[in-house]
Design a protein around this motif. Structure first.
Motif, PDB file in Angstrom:
ATOM      1  N   LEU A  65       0.830  -1.207   0.000  1.00 27.97           N
ATOM      2  CA  LEU A  65       0.000   0.000   0.000  1.00 27.97           C
ATOM      3  C   LEU A  65       0.865   1.258   0.000  1.00 27.97           C
ATOM      4  N   GLU A  66       1.937   1.261   0.763  1.00 30.14           N
ATOM      5  CA  GLU A  66       2.823   2.431   0.805  1.00 30.14           C
ATOM      6  C   GLU A  66       3.513   2.654  -0.542  1.00 30.14           C
ATOM      7  N   LEU A  67       3.886   1.555  -1.202  1.00 34.39           N
ATOM      8  CA  LEU A  67       4.492   1.684  -2.533  1.00 34.39           C
ATOM      9  C   LEU A  67       3.486   2.234  -3.534  1.00 34.39           C
ATOM     10  N   LEU A  68       2.264   1.736  -3.469  1.00 31.24           N
ATOM     11  CA  LEU A  68       1.217   2.217  -4.376  1.00 31.24           C
ATOM     12  C   LEU A  68       0.892   3.682  -4.108  1.00 31.24           C
ATOM     13  N   THR A  69       0.840   4.064  -2.846  1.00 26.93           N
ATOM     14  CA  THR A  69       0.573   5.468  -2.488  1.00 26.93           C
ATOM     15  C   THR A  69       1.668   6.388  -3.028  1.00 26.93           C
TER      16      THR A  69
END
Length: 507
Positions: A107-111
């Motif tokens: 999720l952090e990478l996608l954000t």
């Protein structure tokens, strides 16, 4: 500069060392240095595939963080070509990874990608990202993941550079809100709550009507419906909170207030809190001094009776054994508004035999404080609510309007001032000073004398009734006396235990 053979050798060392705990830090630093020089070699994509995998499945937070940073740099600065689609789809699939830490990392990478990808590339994968994040928002079991998904969705929609993309989001949200399945409705409610700040006024008006319909349908509690009870509770709570948010963007439909009774008597305390907040929002749009004299909108039809219903709902909140601090504060605000409205309208509207007189309303409020003081002295939430209500009334309402009701209002304050063991003694003392300042010594003294006289009279009356009852039915009176003595004994035991605990803590 390094030769091609030297770079290949370094990449081989990196490939071996990224799995070695003792050498990982050096390996990642070296890889970052190579990538920062935009060196293009056939071995790099293969190595980065492994790095991408490690960003999710890595055992330590350090490995996942370093892997994310390296892979993000690679995607943004290297010509990945057709593999970009593979990476984007794989990343969204990792949002369903088994372990929470892996999902958070994905999720952090996608954000980060949402905030840094070029606008045209982001538009291409907009719906892919939106659907994956929406699924996570509604169904992930971890609160941190759900919160992160909501933030990512808001960033994604904010960055959308085409009106058609935003319109697609509004359309999907509307479709889910109107769906028959509860989980889809819940997803729609969550998306409206997440994107409330970004909604245009027209779309907010449409969605608010759908939201009201969903809340009004599911706030009627069905004890037999054991399936999806948690989802129902969450949907109703989030739905009401979202309606209050939307009120800053559009005017809520009057039907939003049709189910206040069901919301404020709902079994789940968070839903009751939301219902109280919705009532507070409705009341805040009117002036309590003139509402019952010149009624409009929600209270236009028999306003005195409707205010009476709202007061009874507010009193109902005080019957709960466990009141949250936010809930207590909202009860104070609502009760102050409603009793102020009755005080200002008393001369303008005749009393109806079907509604509570103002004197009875104030008496019921003070009784809650008396009962808690005698039966549950260690708990001070309800007494705190009543003291705050008294302070707010005295501070905002003309003392001439309050004077007939002052004896009843000052009684709970005076009791707490005299009780040295009360947790509210300091607050009550400050409140008594405020009463003296606002009312004057003469008025306050007269109210206190009247209050003491009324309490003494009630005590004498109760003793007379007990004496008569003992003569009329001695057996029943004896049983009642035994019961009272047993209750006193248990109360002394509890008090002794409390004192022992306090002594133990001081030691």
């Amino acid at each position: 500069s390094l030769s091609e053979m030297e770079v290949k050798t370094l990449l081989q060392y990196i490939a071996d060392d990224i799995h070695n705990r003792n050498r990982q830090a050096t390996a990642f630093s070296l890889l970052k240095s190579i990538l920062s020089r935009d060196i293009v070699m056939s071995e790099i994509p293969e190595l980065l595939e492994r790095i991408f995998e490690m960003s999710v499945v890595g055992q330590s937070d350090f490995v996942r963080t370093q892997s994310r940073q390296v892979f993000l740099h690679y995607l943004l600065h290297y010509p990945v070509g057709k593999k970009l689609r593979h990476y984007m789809l794989s990343l969204t699939k990792q949002l369903d990874y088994t372990h929470k830490d892996g999902r958070i990392s994905a999720l952090e990478l996608l954000t980060a990608l949402i905030s840094k990808l070029p606008a045209d590339v982001l538009s291409e994968y907009f719906l892919v990202f939106f659907l994956a994040l929406s699924s996570m928002l509604a169904s992930d079991e971890d609160a941190q993941c759900r919160k992160g998904a909501g933030i990512a969705i808001e960033d994604l929609v904010r960055r959308a550079n085409q009106d058609s993309l935003r319109e697609k989001v509004w359309s999907l949200t509307s479709s889910w809100l109107g769906d028959k399945k509860l989980k889809h409705k819940y997803l729609g409610v969550l998306l409206v709550e997440t994107l409330a700040k970004l909604l245009p006024a027209k779309r907010a008006a449409i969605l608010s009507e759908q939201l009201v319909e969903a809340v009004n349908t599911y706030c009627v509690y069905d004890s037999e419906d054991e399936n999806a009870t948690s989802t129902r509770d969450q949907m109703v709570y989030v739905g009401v909170v979202t309606l209050i948010k939307l009120s800053t963007v559009t005017t809520l439909p009057l039907s939003a207030y049709d189910r206040l009774s069901e919301l404020m008597s709902y079994p789940h305390q968070w839903v009751r809190l939301a219902g109280c907040q919705l009532l507070g929002h409705m009341l805040s749009t009117y002036d309590p001094k003139t509402l019952l004299i010149n009624p409009s909108n929600v209270l236009s039809d028999n306003p005195r009776k409707k205010v009476d219903e709202l007061i009874k709902l507010s009193l109902l909140q005080l019957k709960s054994g466990n009141i949250l601090p936010d809930h207590a504060l909202q009860i104070v605000k609502n009760t102050v508004w409603l009793t102020t409205a009755l005080l200002h309208a008393k001369q303008g509207i005749p009393e109806d035999s079907e509604v509570l007189p103002l004197q009875d309303v104030i008496h019921k409020l003070t009784v809650f404080a008396s009962v808690e003081s005698s039966q549950d002295p260690t708990n001070s939430i309800k007494r705190g609510i009543i003291l705050k209500w008294v302070g707010a009334m005295v501070n905002t309402v003309n003392k001439d309007l309050l004077e007939p009701y002052l004896p009843a209002m000052v009684a709970p304050v005076h009791r707490e001032v005299k009780n040295a063991n009360s947790p509210l003694t300091d607050i009550a003392t400050e409140l008594m000073s405020l009463l003296r300042e606002c009312l004057g010594n003469d008025v306050l003294s007269a109210a206190l004398v009247s209050s003491d006289k009324a309490r003494s009279e009630r005590r004498r009356k109760r003793k007379r009734e007990d004496a008569l009852a003992a003569i009329a039915d001695p057996e029943r009176h004896a049983k009642r006396k035994v019961k009272v003595n047993l209750a006193k004994r248990e109360k002394r035991k509890e008090k002794y235990k409390t004192l022992k605990k306090k002594q133990y803590k001081t030691l």
